[in-house]
Enzyme design. Structure first.
Site, PDB file in Angstrom:
ATOM      1  N   ASP A   1       0.850  -1.191   0.000  1.00  0.00           N
ATOM      2  CA  ASP A   1       0.000   0.000   0.000  1.00  0.00           C
ATOM      3  C   ASP A   1       0.886   1.241   0.000  1.00  0.00           C
ATOM      4  O   ASP A   1       1.775   1.377   0.853  1.00  0.00           O
ATOM      5  CB  ASP A   1      -0.913   0.006   1.232  1.00  0.00           C
ATOM      6  CG  ASP A   1      -1.986  -1.080   1.145  1.00  0.00           C
ATOM      7  OD1 ASP A   1      -1.980  -1.844   0.166  1.00  0.00           O
ATOM      8  OD2 ASP A   1      -2.820  -1.144   2.064  1.00  0.00           O
TER       9      ASP A   1
ATOM     10  N   ASP B   1     -15.156  -3.403  -2.202  1.00  0.00           N
ATOM     11  CA  ASP B   1     -14.865  -3.083  -0.809  1.00  0.00           C
ATOM     12  C   ASP B   1     -16.179  -2.843  -0.078  1.00  0.00           C
ATOM     13  O   ASP B   1     -16.964  -1.993  -0.491  1.00  0.00           O
ATOM     14  CB  ASP B   1     -13.985  -1.839  -0.714  1.00  0.00           C
ATOM     15  CG  ASP B   1     -12.720  -1.978  -1.557  1.00  0.00           C
ATOM     16  OD1 ASP B   1     -12.185  -3.105  -1.621  1.00  0.00           O
ATOM     17  OD2 ASP B   1     -12.274  -0.981  -2.141  1.00  0.00           O
TER      18      ASP B   1
END
Length: 246
Positions: free
Chosen positions: A11, A132
């Protein structure tokens, strides 16, 4: 049991390798100042694919960590997929041209389903639906907004497209190491023809073993690897991706 691919996550925020807790930008842990070196490490450890997230891009809606991603692609020889801030055809195709194997689209798939369908048809096998969810509903804009659309409904809408995969993340569990949402993951994977990749909450080898019994194609692992809870080789063995040593 089919082998399940274990995919380390990198990330990116501000050019660094970080992890967030439950998608909260105020709950960040920095794990490395050189994401390309981290990518090289995971490749050396046996990774067969990397999952990159442009966290700044997800928040702003446009690519942010471009040079860092390019450095990663120059460093490794394994396929990489990236999500975060992919809202236009130009951005999507620029990333593919840069050398990414797959591009992940979440927010824009919900906002403009027709556009997403067109992009999937234009680039068969190169797009991934980033699903998500918080309490079963799709979250967008870098997880800052939660819609009224059910995750399973959105995934079903696109199931006939030539997608590479659907990545399902339970935001409440992401970065928390408390175990993935097995029930929701299995329900989604059982419903779709498109391969499903699980994400969020993996904290132990037992979590990997449980996911490997479900009809999922892969699992994305982040904090547990960075915290040293297990080695990538151990996770790959549990997933059936790497043979056990005699």
């Amino acid at each position: 049991m089919k082998p399940m691919q274990v995919i380390p996550a990198i990330d990116l925020r501000g050019g660094r390798c970080v992890r967030l807790r439950q998608g909260d930008y105020d709950r960040e842990t920095v794990f490395g100042e050189d994401p390309a070196a981290m990518a090289g490490h995971w490749q050396q450890e046996g990774a067969t694919r990397l999952h990159l997230v442009d966290l700044d891009g997800a928040k702003t809606g446009r690519p942010a960590n471009v040079e860092v991603v390019r450095a990663i692609l120059d460093r490794v020889g394994i396929p990489c997929q990236l999500g975060g801030g992919v809202r236009t055809r130009e951005t999507l195709e620029a990333w593919l041209d840069a050398g990414l194997d797959r591009v992940i689209v979440g927010t824009q798939a919900l906002k403009d389903p027709d556009w997403f369908a067109q992009m999937a048809e234009r680039h068969p096998g190169r797009l991934v639906l980033g699903l998500d969810a918080r309490d079963g509903r799709v979250a967008t804009e870098g997880w800052l907004d939660v819609s009224t659309v059910e995750a399973t409904e959105l995934a079903g809408r696109f199931d006939g497209l030539p997608l590479a995969a659907v990545i399902y993340t339970d935001i409440a569990r992401d970065g928390m190491l408390e175990g993935p949402n097995l029930e929701a993951t299995e329900a989604l994977a059982s419903r779709l023809k498109t391969p499903v990749i699980a994400s969020g909450g993996v904290g132990s080898l037992e979590d990997i073993q449980r996911l490997a019994t479900l009809p999922v194609a892969g699992v994305i692992v982040g904090r547990a690897l960075y915290d040293g809870r297990f080695r990538l080789s151990e996770a790959r063995t549990c997933a059936g991706e790497e043979p056990k040593t005699p």
